[in-house]
Design an enzyme around this catalytic site. Structure first.
Site, PDB file in Angstrom:
ATOM      1  N   LYS A  28      -2.601  -0.782  -4.156  1.00 55.98           N
ATOM      2  CA  LYS A  28      -1.942  -0.834  -5.468  1.00 55.98           C
ATOM      3  C   LYS A  28      -2.127  -2.210  -6.077  1.00 55.98           C
ATOM      4  O   LYS A  28      -2.502  -3.170  -5.399  1.00 55.98           O
ATOM      5  CB  LYS A  28      -0.471  -0.482  -5.365  1.00 55.98           C
ATOM      6  CG  LYS A  28       0.435  -1.495  -4.759  1.00 55.98           C
ATOM      7  CD  LYS A  28       1.907  -1.172  -5.019  1.00 55.98           C
ATOM      8  CE  LYS A  28       2.273   0.253  -4.732  1.00 55.98           C
ATOM      9  NZ  LYS A  28       3.481   0.411  -3.942  1.00 55.98           N
ATOM     10  N   LYS A  85      -0.593   8.798  -4.429  1.00 56.34           N
ATOM     11  CA  LYS A  85       0.839   8.625  -4.710  1.00 56.34           C
ATOM     12  C   LYS A  85       1.097   8.743  -6.200  1.00 56.34           C
ATOM     13  O   LYS A  85       0.482   8.028  -7.002  1.00 56.34           O
ATOM     14  CB  LYS A  85       1.320   7.265  -4.196  1.00 56.34           C
ATOM     15  CG  LYS A  85       1.427   7.194  -2.684  1.00 56.34           C
ATOM     16  CD  LYS A  85       1.664   5.778  -2.172  1.00 56.34           C
ATOM     17  CE  LYS A  85       2.980   5.204  -2.586  1.00 56.34           C
ATOM     18  NZ  LYS A  85       3.195   3.870  -1.946  1.00 56.34           N
TER      19      LYS A  85
HETATM   20  O1  LIG Z   1       5.200   1.701  -1.432  1.00 52.77           O
HETATM   21  C1  LIG Z   1       5.606   0.586  -1.120  1.00 52.77           C
HETATM   22  C2  LIG Z   1       6.432  -0.217  -2.029  1.00 52.77           C
HETATM   23  O2  LIG Z   1       5.926  -0.171  -3.336  1.00 52.77           O
HETATM   24  C3  LIG Z   1       6.574  -1.592  -1.507  1.00 52.77           C
HETATM   25  O3  LIG Z   1       6.743  -2.542  -2.532  1.00 52.77           O
HETATM   26  P1  LIG Z   1       8.013  -3.536  -2.518  1.00 52.77           P
HETATM   27  O4  LIG Z   1       8.380  -3.826  -1.067  1.00 52.77           O
HETATM   28  O5  LIG Z   1       7.506  -4.763  -3.239  1.00 52.77           O
HETATM   29  O6  LIG Z   1       9.083  -2.804  -3.261  1.00 52.77           O
END
Ligand SMILES: O=C[C@H](O)COP(=O)(O)O
Length: 231
Positions: A28, A85
């Site tokens: 991502k 996703k």
């Molecule tokens: O899918 C995983 C999450 O988007 C993790 O990102 P975050 O820990 O920065 O919220």
């Protein structure tokens, strides 16, 4: 046993988490929102370099309009990732998106629905996602400035989410600004995986991954963290 998903933005980060034993490598662009997408060509390049770990990728913070979500999901599936996703953002034509995506699922594309804990999602949609052929569902947070998933949702709701996804045979993930201190309480809920980005970068998800932080979280998820490890 609960695994670990790590969101990465580059091939170097993907290799780092692969070497650290992460179970699912999630591609991502954190600079483009909660579920920012990497360019398709970059996803193809990274997928081609990774050896034996399942890879997921987000299609972006897209409005819930079938004419936008479906082509994006189709294009991401064509990159060769194992899971696509899809963020379920507020508003739009959610039913139409699910109906359209069911055709992709019937063709064998493994779709993971990302619901946002800070939007107080209805658990009733889990049955609909399963009926549409989704492979999994996870909770994340949409507003990364508003704290972690455990601040957005009481543990009882998270427990109910895990039970509902399992009851419908879906892969179940929990994520959303999770920190080291969230690992033990969330492992007790027995999701299939816990997802991280911010905690792997020292707190700011748009920074680069910190190898020490990746190891610390990975050891905690696997239960090998020594007591008193810095959170
Ligand atoms: O899918 C995983 C999450 O988007 C993790 O990102 P975050 O820990 O920065 O919220």
């Amino acid at each position: 046993m609960t695994g670990m998903l790590a969101s990465v933005a580059t091939l170097a980060e993907a290799r780092l988490v692969e070497e650290s034993g992460v179970d699912i490598i999630d591609l991502k662009n954190p600079a483009e929102g909660a579920l920012g997408a990497l360019p398709l060509a970059e996803v193809v390049r990274i997928v081609g370099q990774l050896k034996d770990r399942p890879v997921s990728a987000t299609v972006g913070d897209l409005p819930m309009q079938p004419e936008i979500v479906l082509p994006a999901a189709e294009a991401m599936a064509a990159t060769g990732v194992d899971y696509v996703k899809i963020g379920f953002f507020p508003g739009g034509d959610r039913a139409g998106v699910i109906r359209g995506l069911s055709a992709l699922a019937r063709r064998g594309v493994r779709l993971v629905a990302v619901l946002f804990g800070d939007d107080a999602p209805e658990l009733g949609c889990i049955e609909e996602l399963a009926a549409a052929g989704f492979a999994g569902a996870m909770l994340d947070t949409r507003d990364k400035k508003k704290g972690s998933l455990r601040q957005a949702c009481p543990d009882d709701f998270l427990r109910a989410f895990v039970a509902e996804t399992r009851a419908h045979g879906l892969l179940c993930g929990l994520a959303g600004s999770l920190r080291a201190a969230d690992v033990a309480p969330l492992l007790a809920l027995q999701p299939d995986y816990l997802g991280f980005r911010g905690a792997l970068c020292g707190g700011n998800r748009t920074d680069a991954l910190d190898p020490e932080a990746v190891l610390n979280i990975s050891r905690r998820v696997r239960g090998r963290a020594s007591p008193g490890t810095v959170a």
